[in-house]
Design a protein around this motif. Sequence first.
Motif, PDB file in Angstrom:
ATOM      1  N   MET A  96       0.837  -1.217   0.000  1.00  0.00           N
ATOM      2  CA  MET A  96       0.000   0.000   0.000  1.00  0.00           C
ATOM      3  C   MET A  96       0.865   1.258   0.000  1.00  0.00           C
ATOM      4  O   MET A  96       1.951   1.257   0.552  1.00  0.00           O
ATOM      5  N   LYS A  97       0.342   2.289  -0.608  1.00  0.00           N
ATOM      6  CA  LYS A  97       1.075   3.554  -0.610  1.00  0.00           C
ATOM      7  C   LYS A  97       1.168   4.109   0.810  1.00  0.00           C
ATOM      8  O   LYS A  97       0.354   3.782   1.672  1.00  0.00           O
ATOM      9  N   GLN A  98       2.156   4.956   1.005  1.00  0.00           N
ATOM     10  CA  GLN A  98       2.396   5.412   2.361  1.00  0.00           C
ATOM     11  C   GLN A  98       2.813   6.883   2.372  1.00  0.00           C
ATOM     12  O   GLN A  98       3.325   7.397   1.373  1.00  0.00           O
ATOM     13  N   ILE A  99       2.579   7.554   3.494  1.00  0.00           N
ATOM     14  CA  ILE A  99       3.026   8.949   3.630  1.00  0.00           C
ATOM     15  C   ILE A  99       3.540   9.157   5.046  1.00  0.00           C
ATOM     16  O   ILE A  99       3.113   8.467   5.980  1.00  0.00           O
ATOM     17  N   THR A 100       4.485  10.087   5.192  1.00  0.00           N
ATOM     18  CA  THR A 100       5.014  10.405   6.515  1.00  0.00           C
ATOM     19  C   THR A 100       4.504  11.774   6.948  1.00  0.00           C
ATOM     20  O   THR A 100       4.640  12.745   6.207  1.00  0.00           O
ATOM     21  N   LEU A 101       3.872  11.800   8.108  1.00  0.00           N
ATOM     22  CA  LEU A 101       3.428  13.081   8.658  1.00  0.00           C
ATOM     23  C   LEU A 101       4.440  13.547   9.690  1.00  0.00           C
ATOM     24  O   LEU A 101       4.827  12.779  10.566  1.00  0.00           O
ATOM     25  N   GLN A 102       4.897  14.784   9.568  1.00  0.00           N
ATOM     26  CA  GLN A 102       5.679  15.391  10.653  1.00  0.00           C
ATOM     27  C   GLN A 102       4.732  16.353  11.349  1.00  0.00           C
ATOM     28  O   GLN A 102       4.303  17.343  10.761  1.00  0.00           O
ATOM     29  N   ILE A 103       4.360  16.042  12.572  1.00  0.00           N
ATOM     30  CA  ILE A 103       3.342  16.844  13.261  1.00  0.00           C
ATOM     31  C   ILE A 103       3.974  17.624  14.410  1.00  0.00           C
ATOM     32  O   ILE A 103       4.746  17.061  15.206  1.00  0.00           O
ATOM     33  N   LEU A 104       3.680  18.912  14.481  1.00  0.00           N
ATOM     34  CA  LEU A 104       4.211  19.738  15.560  1.00  0.00           C
ATOM     35  C   LEU A 104       3.313  19.554  16.784  1.00  0.00           C
ATOM     36  O   LEU A 104       2.128  19.906  16.760  1.00  0.00           O
ATOM     37  N   ARG A 105       3.879  18.981  17.857  1.00  0.00           N
ATOM     38  CA  ARG A 105       3.074  18.686  19.045  1.00  0.00           C
ATOM     39  C   ARG A 105       3.423  19.642  20.171  1.00  0.00           C
ATOM     40  O   ARG A 105       4.583  19.930  20.424  1.00  0.00           O
ATOM     41  N   THR A 106       2.360  20.142  20.828  1.00  0.00           N
ATOM     42  CA  THR A 106       2.529  21.167  21.867  1.00  0.00           C
ATOM     43  C   THR A 106       1.647  20.821  23.052  1.00  0.00           C
ATOM     44  O   THR A 106       0.576  20.238  22.879  1.00  0.00           O
ATOM     45  N   GLY A 107       2.091  21.223  24.248  1.00  0.00           N
ATOM     46  CA  GLY A 107       1.215  21.130  25.422  1.00  0.00           C
ATOM     47  C   GLY A 107       1.447  19.909  26.285  1.00  0.00           C
ATOM     48  O   GLY A 107       0.520  19.408  26.915  1.00  0.00           O
ATOM     49  N   TYR A 108       2.696  19.401  26.309  1.00  0.00           N
ATOM     50  CA  TYR A 108       2.960  18.213  27.117  1.00  0.00           C
ATOM     51  C   TYR A 108       3.856  18.508  28.314  1.00  0.00           C
ATOM     52  O   TYR A 108       4.481  17.612  28.850  1.00  0.00           O
ATOM     53  N   GLY A 109       3.932  19.770  28.714  1.00  0.00           N
ATOM     54  CA  GLY A 109       4.712  20.137  29.900  1.00  0.00           C
ATOM     55  C   GLY A 109       6.170  19.780  29.715  1.00  0.00           C
ATOM     56  O   GLY A 109       6.748  20.000  28.653  1.00  0.00           O
ATOM     57  N   GLY A 110       6.762  19.215  30.753  1.00  0.00           N
ATOM     58  CA  GLY A 110       8.158  18.819  30.668  1.00  0.00           C
ATOM     59  C   GLY A 110       9.068  20.031  30.701  1.00  0.00           C
ATOM     60  O   GLY A 110       8.637  21.140  31.007  1.00  0.00           O
ATOM     61  N   GLU A 111      10.293  19.792  30.352  1.00  0.00           N
ATOM     62  CA  GLU A 111      11.302  20.842  30.411  1.00  0.00           C
ATOM     63  C   GLU A 111      10.913  22.001  29.492  1.00  0.00           C
ATOM     64  O   GLU A 111      10.721  21.813  28.295  1.00  0.00           O
ATOM     65  N   ASP A 112      10.736  23.174  30.009  1.00  0.00           N
ATOM     66  CA  ASP A 112      10.333  24.428  29.340  1.00  0.00           C
ATOM     67  C   ASP A 112       9.165  24.279  28.345  1.00  0.00           C
ATOM     68  O   ASP A 112       8.900  25.151  27.538  1.00  0.00           O
ATOM     69  N   ASP A 113       8.417  23.158  28.395  1.00  0.00           N
ATOM     70  CA  ASP A 113       7.164  23.002  27.657  1.00  0.00           C
ATOM     71  C   ASP A 113       7.290  23.356  26.173  1.00  0.00           C
ATOM     72  O   ASP A 113       6.462  24.054  25.614  1.00  0.00           O
ATOM     73  N   ARG A 114       8.341  22.873  25.548  1.00  0.00           N
ATOM     74  CA  ARG A 114       8.559  23.265  24.151  1.00  0.00           C
ATOM     75  C   ARG A 114       7.778  22.376  23.180  1.00  0.00           C
ATOM     76  O   ARG A 114       7.495  21.211  23.483  1.00  0.00           O
ATOM     77  N   SER A 115       7.452  22.948  22.007  1.00  0.00           N
ATOM     78  CA  SER A 115       6.832  22.152  20.955  1.00  0.00           C
ATOM     79  C   SER A 115       7.887  21.246  20.351  1.00  0.00           C
ATOM     80  O   SER A 115       9.060  21.593  20.310  1.00  0.00           O
ATOM     81  N   ARG A 116       7.458  20.068  19.861  1.00  0.00           N
ATOM     82  CA  ARG A 116       8.426  19.186  19.194  1.00  0.00           C
ATOM     83  C   ARG A 116       7.760  18.510  18.000  1.00  0.00           C
ATOM     84  O   ARG A 116       6.552  18.297  17.976  1.00  0.00           O
ATOM     85  N   TRP A 117       8.598  18.192  16.992  1.00  0.00           N
ATOM     86  CA  TRP A 117       8.091  17.491  15.810  1.00  0.00           C
ATOM     87  C   TRP A 117       8.039  16.006  16.106  1.00  0.00           C
ATOM     88  O   TRP A 117       8.947  15.463  16.702  1.00  0.00           O
ATOM     89  N   GLU A 118       6.934  15.369  15.670  1.00  0.00           N
ATOM     90  CA  GLU A 118       6.864  13.922  15.842  1.00  0.00           C
ATOM     91  C   GLU A 118       6.467  13.287  14.518  1.00  0.00           C
ATOM     92  O   GLU A 118       5.641  13.825  13.786  1.00  0.00           O
ATOM     93  N   ARG A 119       7.059  12.106  14.250  1.00  0.00           N
ATOM     94  CA  ARG A 119       6.898  11.479  12.940  1.00  0.00           C
ATOM     95  C   ARG A 119       5.855  10.364  13.009  1.00  0.00           C
ATOM     96  O   ARG A 119       5.855   9.550  13.927  1.00  0.00           O
ATOM     97  N   PHE A 120       4.952  10.336  12.039  1.00  0.00           N
ATOM     98  CA  PHE A 120       3.935   9.272  11.947  1.00  0.00           C
ATOM     99  C   PHE A 120       3.950   8.716  10.532  1.00  0.00           C
ATOM    100  O   PHE A 120       3.811   9.467   9.573  1.00  0.00           O
ATOM    101  N   ASP A 121       4.136   7.366  10.412  1.00  0.00           N
ATOM    102  CA  ASP A 121       4.049   6.743   9.089  1.00  0.00           C
ATOM    103  C   ASP A 121       2.636   6.214   8.922  1.00  0.00           C
ATOM    104  O   ASP A 121       2.153   5.436   9.736  1.00  0.00           O
ATOM    105  N   VAL A 122       1.984   6.659   7.847  1.00  0.00           N
ATOM    106  CA  VAL A 122       0.562   6.377   7.688  1.00  0.00           C
ATOM    107  C   VAL A 122       0.315   5.755   6.312  1.00  0.00           C
ATOM    108  O   VAL A 122       0.797   6.280   5.306  1.00  0.00           O
ATOM    109  N   PRO A 123      -0.441   4.644   6.244  1.00  0.00           N
ATOM    110  CA  PRO A 123      -0.794   4.087   4.933  1.00  0.00           C
ATOM    111  C   PRO A 123      -1.885   4.922   4.276  1.00  0.00           C
ATOM    112  O   PRO A 123      -2.713   5.520   4.965  1.00  0.00           O
TER     113      PRO A 123
END
Lengths: 248, 104, 131
Positions: free
Chosen positions: A1-28
Amino acid sequence: MKQITLQILRTGYGGEDDRSRWERFDVPVPTGRSTVLDALIWARRHTDPTLAFRNACRVGMCGTCGVRVDGRETLACRTYLQPSETSGSDAPEIRIEPLRILPIVQDLITDRAPLHAAIDRLPGVSRDDEPASTGTQATDPDAAARDCILCGLCVSACSVAGLNPGFLGPAALVRASVALDARGGPEAAGVLDAVGGSDGATGCHTLFECTAVCPRGVAPTVAIQRLKRRVVKRQLGRLLRTSSRTGG
Amino acid sequence: MLQRVSGLLLAGYLFFHLGVINLSLAGAETFDTVTKWVQHPVFTVLDNLLIALVLYHAINGVRVMLLETGFGLRRQASMFWISIAATAGIAAYMLYLNIPLIFR
Amino acid sequence: MAELSYRKYEAPSGEFWLWFLQRVTGLLLIALVLLHGWFNHFAQIDAFEAGLQDEPVVFSVVADRLTRVGFIALDLALLTLVLFHGLNGVRTVLLEWRPAARRRRAVTRSLIGIGVAAWVVTFIALVVLIL
């Protein structure tokens, strides 16, 4: 099946200085008609149930799924994916970020309160007073302005709104224009006074950034230039009246 | 954005220009010294840049005012390129007129 | 009339007039700058190339021009409008960064100060030359 990679900017998880981070999702991608919203729903169901985004109608009518895809404002449900046969690290990648200017609640969910607050600054214009569509919009650009669904894409795309947090923004200015079409008299004068400064219509740089991203075909730039002309007429009329009163 | 950048550059130049002119108006001798200086080819090239900047700022300003009065709102992309082409065209013609002053 | 529970907003009409005058002065300046460029540069270069002058820019020509009312009016109009248009433009750019209210006033006042000072200094230089 064809596939795509999403790079999603995630925010709001506290932690050290509460910074946004990119997270990778491989999706069919099962069909050629799969949208960014479909991919987000797949990722939440199969990869990470905490991934936060908002959606309701899935057909571009409600305006709740606005995000930025590769830096451009769009409704996730109206944006089609272009996957390729390659998978893994060779799959095509898209970046998904929340809208700008509106405060981020979590991940891709933004708070729409500033859109309503801007409309509240217009005297006599109520945010409940929906700009009902007349069904004649196909040829009439001013009627098309009534089709605004307050999705906030235009505000996110606007450079002036990005620079000046006091700027009313394209969405509220479109509301002002629609309200002026609907009524006249002292109420209209109040609206014109509210949009006559650098925070209103005359703050617009005429860059067409809002018009380029509107999913409903509303042209806020056109509505705002009409507001400018109305403000000029009102202020010049006012000046003439005062000068004739004091002069004569 | 370019309208802002060119506007700020022109505002900066305005004060330089006023300063130089005010100094040079002190008398015929100072005037001649200053004009000797600014006739150097380097200044002529800078003058051409100035002309291009003024042209861009003026033509783009007219374009925005036309849009604001409701002309060409539906053809804004071509409006933009026409204004750029007009700026480039007139600036090139000015440069052509000034070539003898640069290489003399 | 019922009191509104939230604060309604009225833009200061001074801001409108500054915006409006920026456009009016812009249009006038197109005409004035064209005249300015023509008389100060191209007309003189033509005269120089025709052999009427030894140099492209001659003090006596400038001084002579400034004895005529039309040119004095042109120069003063240009000076006034260009200072307004330039400094009002700078103000718009600066205030778009939304400084605090106190700073906004400081920006406006110092730009007015710069404008008036530049106008007076140039005016004096012109008057000295004309006399």
